[in-house]
Design an enzyme around this catalytic site. Sequence first.
Site, mmCIF file in Angstrom:
data_model
loop_
_atom_site.group_PDB
_atom_site.id
_atom_site.type_symbol
_atom_site.label_atom_id
_atom_site.label_comp_id
_atom_site.label_asym_id
_atom_site.label_seq_id
_atom_site.Cartn_x
_atom_site.Cartn_y
_atom_site.Cartn_z
ATOM 1 N N GLY A 15 0.836 -1.211 0.000
ATOM 2 C CA GLY A 15 0.000 0.000 0.000
ATOM 3 C C GLY A 15 0.865 1.254 0.000
ATOM 4 N NE ARG A 76 -2.053 -4.661 -1.631
ATOM 5 C CZ ARG A 76 -1.648 -4.127 -0.477
ATOM 6 N NH1 ARG A 76 -0.702 -4.711 0.224
ATOM 7 N NH2 ARG A 76 -2.211 -3.026 -0.023
ATOM 8 C CG ASP A 107 3.643 -6.611 7.903
ATOM 9 O OD1 ASP A 107 3.046 -6.172 6.892
ATOM 10 O OD2 ASP A 107 3.055 -7.195 8.826
ATOM 11 N N GLY A 108 4.717 -7.075 4.767
ATOM 12 C CA GLY A 108 4.670 -8.063 3.680
ATOM 13 C C GLY A 108 5.843 -7.877 2.732
ATOM 14 C CB SER A 109 7.255 -4.831 1.171
ATOM 15 O OG SER A 109 6.032 -4.432 0.606
ATOM 16 C CB THR A 130 2.499 1.060 6.381
ATOM 17 O OG1 THR A 130 1.182 0.854 6.877
ATOM 18 C CG2 THR A 130 3.469 0.734 7.506
ATOM 19 C CG ASP A 132 -2.361 0.602 8.916
ATOM 20 O OD1 ASP A 132 -3.179 1.535 8.927
ATOM 21 O OD2 ASP A 132 -2.459 -0.392 8.173
ATOM 22 C CG ASP A 134 1.107 -2.209 10.618
ATOM 23 O OD1 ASP A 134 2.017 -1.595 10.033
ATOM 24 O OD2 ASP A 134 0.302 -2.949 10.030
ATOM 25 N NE ARG A 167 -27.852 14.922 12.118
ATOM 26 C CZ ARG A 167 -27.923 15.457 10.917
ATOM 27 N NH1 ARG A 167 -26.825 15.719 10.243
ATOM 28 N NH2 ARG A 167 -29.086 15.721 10.368
ATOM 29 N N GLY A 175 -6.980 0.905 10.456
ATOM 30 C CA GLY A 175 -6.347 0.218 11.582
ATOM 31 C C GLY A 175 -7.000 -1.129 11.798
ATOM 32 N NE ARG A 176 -8.701 -4.496 6.952
ATOM 33 C CZ ARG A 176 -8.285 -4.187 5.719
ATOM 34 N NH1 ARG A 176 -7.185 -4.715 5.239
ATOM 35 N NH2 ARG A 176 -8.966 -3.355 4.982
ATOM 36 C CB ALA A 191 -13.053 10.773 20.047
ATOM 37 C CD GLU A 227 -9.752 -0.439 7.936
ATOM 38 O OE1 GLU A 227 -8.559 -0.476 8.321
ATOM 39 O OE2 GLU A 227 -10.085 -0.619 6.757
ATOM 40 N NE ARG A 261 -3.185 3.292 1.045
ATOM 41 C CZ ARG A 261 -3.526 2.067 0.677
ATOM 42 N NH1 ARG A 261 -3.836 1.188 1.595
ATOM 43 N NH2 ARG A 261 -3.540 1.728 -0.578
HETATM 44 P P1 ATP Z 1 0.719 -2.857 3.510
HETATM 45 O O1 ATP Z 1 1.155 -2.491 4.927
HETATM 46 O O2 ATP Z 1 0.178 -1.717 2.783
HETATM 47 O O3 ATP Z 1 -0.144 -4.074 3.456
HETATM 48 P P2 ATP Z 1 2.808 -4.602 2.698
HETATM 49 O O4 ATP Z 1 4.207 -4.411 2.274
HETATM 50 O O5 ATP Z 1 2.620 -5.365 3.997
HETATM 51 O O6 ATP Z 1 2.105 -3.195 2.739
HETATM 52 P P3 ATP Z 1 1.763 -6.841 1.153
HETATM 53 O O7 ATP Z 1 0.738 -6.867 0.095
HETATM 54 O O8 ATP Z 1 1.563 -7.670 2.364
HETATM 55 O O9 ATP Z 1 1.978 -5.302 1.525
HETATM 56 O O10 ATP Z 1 3.177 -7.258 0.512
HETATM 57 C C1 ATP Z 1 3.652 -6.620 -0.660
HETATM 58 C C2 ATP Z 1 4.251 -7.645 -1.567
HETATM 59 O O11 ATP Z 1 5.349 -8.304 -0.918
HETATM 60 C C3 ATP Z 1 3.319 -8.779 -1.972
HETATM 61 O O12 ATP Z 1 2.479 -8.426 -3.027
HETATM 62 C C4 ATP Z 1 4.299 -9.873 -2.377
HETATM 63 O O13 ATP Z 1 4.769 -9.664 -3.685
HETATM 64 C C5 ATP Z 1 5.465 -9.637 -1.404
HETATM 65 N N1 ATP Z 1 5.353 -10.590 -0.281
HETATM 66 C C6 ATP Z 1 4.587 -10.496 0.817
HETATM 67 N N2 ATP Z 1 4.699 -11.598 1.599
HETATM 68 C C7 ATP Z 1 5.546 -12.434 0.934
HETATM 69 C C8 ATP Z 1 6.059 -13.743 1.175
HETATM 70 N N3 ATP Z 1 5.726 -14.432 2.285
HETATM 71 N N4 ATP Z 1 6.907 -14.274 0.275
HETATM 72 C C9 ATP Z 1 7.261 -13.587 -0.834
HETATM 73 N N5 ATP Z 1 6.802 -12.368 -1.135
HETATM 74 C C10 ATP Z 1 5.960 -11.786 -0.270
#
Ligand code: ATP
Length: 328
Positions: A15, A76, A107-109, A130, A132, A134, A167, A175-176, A191, A227, A261
């Site tokens: 994101g 992604r 963290d996914g990236s 990000t 968030d 997080d 109101r 914030g999931r 708030a 969220e 965002r």
């Molecule tokens: P956001 O916080 O916005 O979700 P993010 O970096 O956590 O950002 P993700 O969609 O989780 O976003 O990860 C981005 C990309 O990283 C994924 O589309 C994928 O290509 C790669 N990725 C995530 N997890 C893995 C994994 N376990 N193995 C290999 N590649 C991954």
Amino acid sequence: MLHKIKKIGVMTSGGDSPGMNAAIRSVVRACVFHNVECVGIYRGYEGMIEGDFVPMNARSVKGIINKGGTVLKSARSKEFRTYEGRKKAYDKLVEANIDAFVVIGGDGSFTGAMIFSQEFDIPVMGIPGTIDNDIVGTTHTLGYDTALNTVVEAIDKIRDTASSHNRLFFVEVMGRDVGHIALNVGVGAGAEEILIPEEDLGLDRLLESLRRSKQSGKSSSIVVVAEGDKIGKNVFELKDYVEENMTEYEVRVSVLGHMQRGGSPSCFDRVLASRMGVKAVESLINGTSNCMVGLKNDVMALTPFDQAVKGKSKINMELLRVSDIMTI
Ligand code: ATP
């Protein structure tokens, strides 16, 4: 093995968040400063697999420090989750003589970067982008401060309507998994209650609090809802529930969504991005890899990817107490 770094790639992934452009600019200019070539990788890992690269120089990043989103685009990539996909990406990096890269994302990236770096021995540094907040290893992720300001401004505007019509508004914010945004904007915008994933406030306590608020003569009430809050009802169900149980209230719902965002990054995020980009490039040049750059006690600090992605960032419980006292 210590790689002599001659060419660094920079990309944004997952994101988008405000401050990503400022970080790209910083990475590019830090490379130029250290006589290292820099290449922009478009569309995250998707673009890496396709070899969607563009050479960058100090002027390629002019006029972007104040822009939201990411000029390198983000994506992604399902394919990068497979070994075959990552092998293709590695081959493209080798073909372009890119011997290290900086990934700006969540963290996914970083998980993807960590696996990739271990499989193919390619140095990589992460910059947490990000809204968030997080990710452990930094008190602030890029975009978080901007998002707080955006949301507070939006709630201030909602408050104008709320008080003109007596109101109650439920305002849903991002914030999931963590309640940083909700908690901070809740306190910042005054708030009545703040619902976050870390704590189940309970429906009884919510009603009691709203009753108290009404009795004390308040002309409007705002409840900030993350969220991923744990109260067990979404914002629309909450509206119905409160209207059923407290007929004296006229309730409205506002889901802020993706506007949180976007926007021009705050000064804080621009400065943070500039510092993180320099730290990431200099760490790669000095032989460090597989780490995320972060801010700790106002100093740039490195956290290994495995710790950054496994940990769970904690909200500031003191803020919950402060919020309770403020809504007396
Ligand atoms: P956001 O916080 O916005 O979700 P993010 O970096 O956590 O950002 P993700 O969609 O989780 O976003 O990860 C981005 C990309 O990283 C994924 O589309 C994928 O290509 C790669 N990725 C995530 N997890 C893995 C994994 N376990 N193995 C290999 N590649 C991954």
